[in-house]
Design a protein around this motif. Structure first.
Motif, short mmCIF file in Angstrom:
data_model
loop_
_atom_site.label_atom_id
_atom_site.label_comp_id
_atom_site.label_asym_id
_atom_site.label_seq_id
_atom_site.Cartn_x
_atom_site.Cartn_y
_atom_site.Cartn_z
N VAL A 131 0.82 -1.25 -0.06
CA VAL A 131 -0.16 0.09 0.04
C VAL A 131 0.89 1.17 0.08
N LYS A 132 1.82 1.31 0.89
CA LYS A 132 2.91 2.52 1.04
C LYS A 132 3.36 2.64 -0.18
N GLY A 133 4.15 1.49 -0.54
CA GLY A 133 4.94 1.61 -1.73
C GLY A 133 4.24 2.03 -3.08
N SER A 134 2.95 1.61 -3.04
CA SER A 134 2.26 1.75 -4.51
C SER A 134 1.90 3.33 -4.49
N LEU A 135 1.62 4.01 -3.16
CA LEU A 135 1.13 5.48 -3.35
C LEU A 135 2.51 6.43 -3.31
N ASP A 136 3.52 5.69 -2.72
CA ASP A 136 5.02 6.51 -2.92
C ASP A 136 5.12 6.73 -4.48
N SER A 137 5.02 5.45 -5.07
CA SER A 137 5.46 5.62 -6.36
C SER A 137 4.43 6.46 -7.23
N PHE A 138 3.11 6.46 -6.78
CA PHE A 138 2.13 7.23 -7.36
C PHE A 138 2.71 9.00 -7.20
N VAL A 139 2.92 9.06 -5.98
CA VAL A 139 3.07 10.58 -5.56
C VAL A 139 4.52 11.05 -6.20
N ARG A 140 5.48 10.13 -6.25
CA ARG A 140 6.89 10.37 -6.96
C ARG A 140 6.84 10.27 -8.55
N GLY A 141 5.69 9.50 -8.96
CA GLY A 141 5.96 9.37 -10.33
C GLY A 141 6.93 8.40 -10.51
N ASP A 142 7.29 7.30 -9.64
CA ASP A 142 8.35 6.55 -9.75
C ASP A 142 7.73 5.20 -10.50
N VAL A 143 8.03 5.07 -11.70
CA VAL A 143 7.54 3.97 -12.39
C VAL A 143 8.17 2.42 -11.95
N GLN A 144 9.43 2.63 -11.77
CA GLN A 144 10.36 1.36 -11.51
C GLN A 144 9.81 0.92 -9.98
N GLN A 145 9.57 1.96 -8.97
CA GLN A 145 8.88 1.41 -7.60
C GLN A 145 7.57 0.76 -8.06
N ALA A 146 6.62 1.19 -8.66
CA ALA A 146 5.45 0.62 -9.14
C ALA A 146 5.57 -0.96 -9.61
N LYS A 147 6.75 -1.00 -10.62
CA LYS A 147 6.95 -2.43 -11.04
C LYS A 147 7.43 -3.34 -9.92
N ASP A 148 8.01 -2.72 -9.02
CA ASP A 148 8.54 -3.38 -7.82
C ASP A 148 7.55 -4.11 -7.04
N ILE A 149 6.44 -3.26 -6.61
CA ILE A 149 5.27 -3.41 -5.96
C ILE A 149 4.64 -4.85 -6.62
N LEU A 150 4.47 -4.83 -8.08
CA LEU A 150 3.91 -5.92 -8.80
C LEU A 150 4.69 -7.27 -8.30
N MET A 151 6.07 -7.23 -8.22
CA MET A 151 6.53 -8.55 -7.86
C MET A 151 6.12 -8.97 -6.53
N MET A 152 5.97 -7.94 -5.52
CA MET A 152 5.50 -8.57 -4.10
C MET A 152 4.32 -9.17 -4.03
N ASP A 153 3.58 -9.12 -5.16
CA ASP A 153 2.19 -9.81 -5.14
C ASP A 153 2.36 -11.34 -4.94
N ASP A 154 3.41 -11.71 -5.58
CA ASP A 154 3.68 -13.38 -5.61
C ASP A 154 4.05 -13.75 -4.22
N GLU A 155 4.68 -12.83 -3.37
CA GLU A 155 5.15 -13.30 -2.00
C GLU A 155 3.78 -13.50 -1.10
N ILE A 156 2.84 -12.57 -1.41
CA ILE A 156 1.74 -12.49 -0.53
C ILE A 156 0.74 -13.72 -0.92
N ASP A 157 0.83 -14.28 -2.27
CA ASP A 157 0.05 -15.32 -2.79
C ASP A 157 0.70 -16.53 -2.25
N ALA A 158 1.96 -16.72 -2.10
CA ALA A 158 2.63 -17.79 -1.75
C ALA A 158 2.10 -17.92 -0.16
#
Lengths: 221, 221
Positions: A131-158
């Motif tokens: 949550v925190k990272g996705s909103l940080d990436s939004f406010v800062r316009g940080d596309v790489q950070q947004a991509k990193d968030i996508l990866m974290m979804d696998d951890e939570i699913d596991a």
């Protein structure tokens, strides 16, 4: 020259950050209530969800005003449309936190089965970081950070799969614990959904700042 | 005089109806697969979900073009913002149908427990009527019909509670059926969520055509 719309977009971002703060608080509160077995804390989650719902309506109204009065195009328009979606995802995260509070309250009213709470704690921590990272990436316009968030979804699913597996195994040989096991399964499911909403936000950020639509398997570089 | 935006809004409505048709088909197909124990039919649900995902992107693009080129205000703007939200809810319904197909496939691979399939069938029928009705109300601007949809949500919730209760009772005394019971619980939960999304659509319809925001306990006459 600074445009009026820039100030208004900055205001929108601040509203989203404030709302995101409420979501983080709802999530950390509901998890703390469950882990510390503090029934009273669950009620606080409902109070926070009310704030989230107020934020939800405020953000929607602000977006509508901006669209009506500024007639934004291109990047500005993409950003405002992203805010409309992010707003919805944050509101759903509030709902998920409330759902967790219901299952959590039920769970604490039963004979406890200890094993999965560590995994649930981990899931909640990852969801909070998403949550925190996705909103940080939004406010800062940080596309790489947004991509990193996508990866974290696998951890939570596991972790969700592990909670499911452990709970089912326990339930099979402990009929008296079926309800408690199911509570944990539903909590894990809600946390997984919370992570999905953070993933949606990350996808919206990538769209807002690159114009690339990576939903539904779209590729990004 | 007919405005260009009227034609484009009519086109948007047609796109939403087409997408809604795909959602209804995904739901009826996944339910039919489960009830007729036809594993192959589950795969068709995935094919339909692909169409829904394509619709999702198309509708979003159409809305963005309309906002950028027409700079709509007031009622037109409200309607387009509603379409953006309805579009998201329909897409999530596609996801729920796919979730049901996973649990359904799992369920059919196990020793069956018959009792709850009737209730699941009823839930699916109500959810289908909610999807259809909410989109009808949108296309016709029928606020009363949208309000009727909101009432149907209670029926689906009651059935979900019944499926949960019956499954838990069975699981407590049949450890070997814990997985099958859990599959049914998850399917019931997904159908309930599908109904929630139809409720969201009905709320959006009421907002689009009356300007009244009834989300989060707002009152309507």
């Amino acid at each position: 020259m600074e445009r009026a719309i820039d100030t208004q977009i900055e205001d929108l971002k601040k509203m989203i950050l404030l709302m995101g703060g409420h979501v983080e608080k709802a999530l950390s509160q509901v998890t703390a209530a469950l882990l510390s077995k503090d029934l009273g804390m669950f009620d606080q989650v409902h109070a926070i969800e009310k704030l989230i719902n107020e934020d939800h309506i405020k953000v929607d109204n602000a977006c509508m005003n901006l669209l009506a009065k500024q007639g934004p195009v291109a990047k500005d328009l993409r950003l405002i449309l992203s805010v409309i979606k992010i707003n919805n995802d944050l509101e759903r995260m509030g709902d998920q936190s409330v759902n967790i509070s219901y299952s959590g309250k039920d769970y604490l009213g039963r004979k406890p089965i200890q094993q999965q709470l560590d995994d649930i704690k981990k899931m909640s921590e990852i969801a909070g970081r998403m949550v925190k990272g996705s909103l940080d990436s939004f406010v800062r316009g940080d596309v790489q950070q947004a991509k990193d968030i996508l990866m974290m979804d696998d951890e939570i699913d596991a972790l969700k799969n592990k909670v499911f597996k452990d709970a089912v195994l326990h339930m099979k040989s402990h009929g008296e614990d079926v309800e408690a096991g199911l509570d944990l399964i539903l909590i894990a499911r809600n946390l997984e959904r919370l992570g999905d909403h953070a993933t949606n936000i990350a996808e919206d950020v990538i769209f807002a700042f690159t114009g690339k639509d990576i939903r539904h398997g779209g590729k990004f570089g």
